[in-house]
Enzyme design. Structure first.
Site, short mmCIF file in Angstrom:
data_model
loop_
_atom_site.label_atom_id
_atom_site.label_comp_id
_atom_site.label_asym_id
_atom_site.label_seq_id
_atom_site.Cartn_x
_atom_site.Cartn_y
_atom_site.Cartn_z
N GLU A 60 47.87 5.91 45.09
CA GLU A 60 48.50 6.30 46.43
C GLU A 60 49.61 7.31 46.29
O GLU A 60 49.61 8.47 47.13
CB GLU A 60 49.35 5.15 46.90
N THR A 114 49.31 13.08 58.65
CA THR A 114 50.36 12.53 58.14
C THR A 114 51.53 13.30 58.22
O THR A 114 52.67 13.12 58.49
CB THR A 114 50.08 11.71 56.84
#
Length: 246
Positions: A60, A114
């Site tokens: 991630e 994002t």
């Protein structure tokens, strides 16, 4: 593989995923969870869930930052509270098994990177808003543990910090939320960074009806085509489905 002390071989992974990128659905965490669980299974399934979360966190970090809010529940299933990172401290929130919880996920044909959605967040917030949101976070946890879907929906619908800044960036968002609540959803908000919008209900058929109203609202209020999915809370998390020996 380092955690498993596997250093003598290499791996090539092929991933087929039905999640759109930049959707607010945790697509990068889905990849990280699938990879961590798959590699662990290949080499005997020796690592426990917490170790797999740590491995997924490393993945991630490469694409969306070092945060466990998606990878932890993806691997562990259900609801997971991230208490701290140093050390990593996760608290499993057990939703009552006798209750039904369905998520209505409506994804419009619209890009909401994002990075852009994070940039929209305020650098400072009012003390009153901080206190309010902290109260809603506590209420959300209590609702999950009690299986209180009305309380859960009310808490997730009441954000005064993030949603007010991001909603204007998603065409038709206000109308979509209104349509979901009027159709009987217990609550509705932006999923992750967006543009997917999520509503909650306790009935799958009702969820489909709510989804239809939300899709219509996206077209009417934002001129956007959208697709709706209804998914039941998964309390298991990422797991081996099948394997082929060669």
């Amino acid at each position: 593989m380092k955690m498993l002390n596997i250093r003598s071989v290499g791996l090539s992974l092929s991933l087929e995923k039905g999640l759109p990128l930049g959707s607010g659905l945790g697509s990068s965490a889905a990849s990280a969870a699938a990879a961590a669980v798959a590699v662990n299974e290949i080499f005997g399934g020796k690592l426990p869930a917490l170790e797999l979360v740590l491995a997924g966190l490393e993945s991630e970090a490469k694409v969306s930052g070092y945060h466990a809010d998606n990878i932890a529940p993806a691997i562990m299933g259900g609801f997971v509270l991230v208490r701290s990172y140093e050390p990593l401290d996760l608290i499993r929130l057990n939703f009552p098994t006798e209750k039904n919880l369905f998520f209505v996920l409506v994804n419009p044909e619209f890009e909401a990177p994002t990075k852009k959605m994070r940039a929209a967040l305020p650098g400072e917030i009012l003390m009153s808003d901080h206190v309010w949101n902290s109260s809603q976070a506590g209420a959300l946890v209590a609702a999950v543990l009690q299986g209180d879907l009305v309380g859960l929906g009310k808490a997730l619908s009441s954000d005064r910090v993030v949603e007010p800044r991001r909603a204007p960036l998603i065409p038709g968002m206000d109308g979509v939320k209104k349509a979901a609540l009027e159709a009987g959803a217990f609550g509705c908000t932006i999923s992750g960074a967006g543009p997917t919008v999520v509503a909650v209900t306790d009935d799958e058929e009702k969820g489909r009806e709510i989804g239809e109203r939300m899709v219509e609202a996206f077209m009417v209020g934002g001129g956007l085509k959208a697709v709706a999915m209804v998914k039941k809370l998964d309390t298991v998390g990422a797991r081996l489905v099948s394997s082929i020996s060669r």
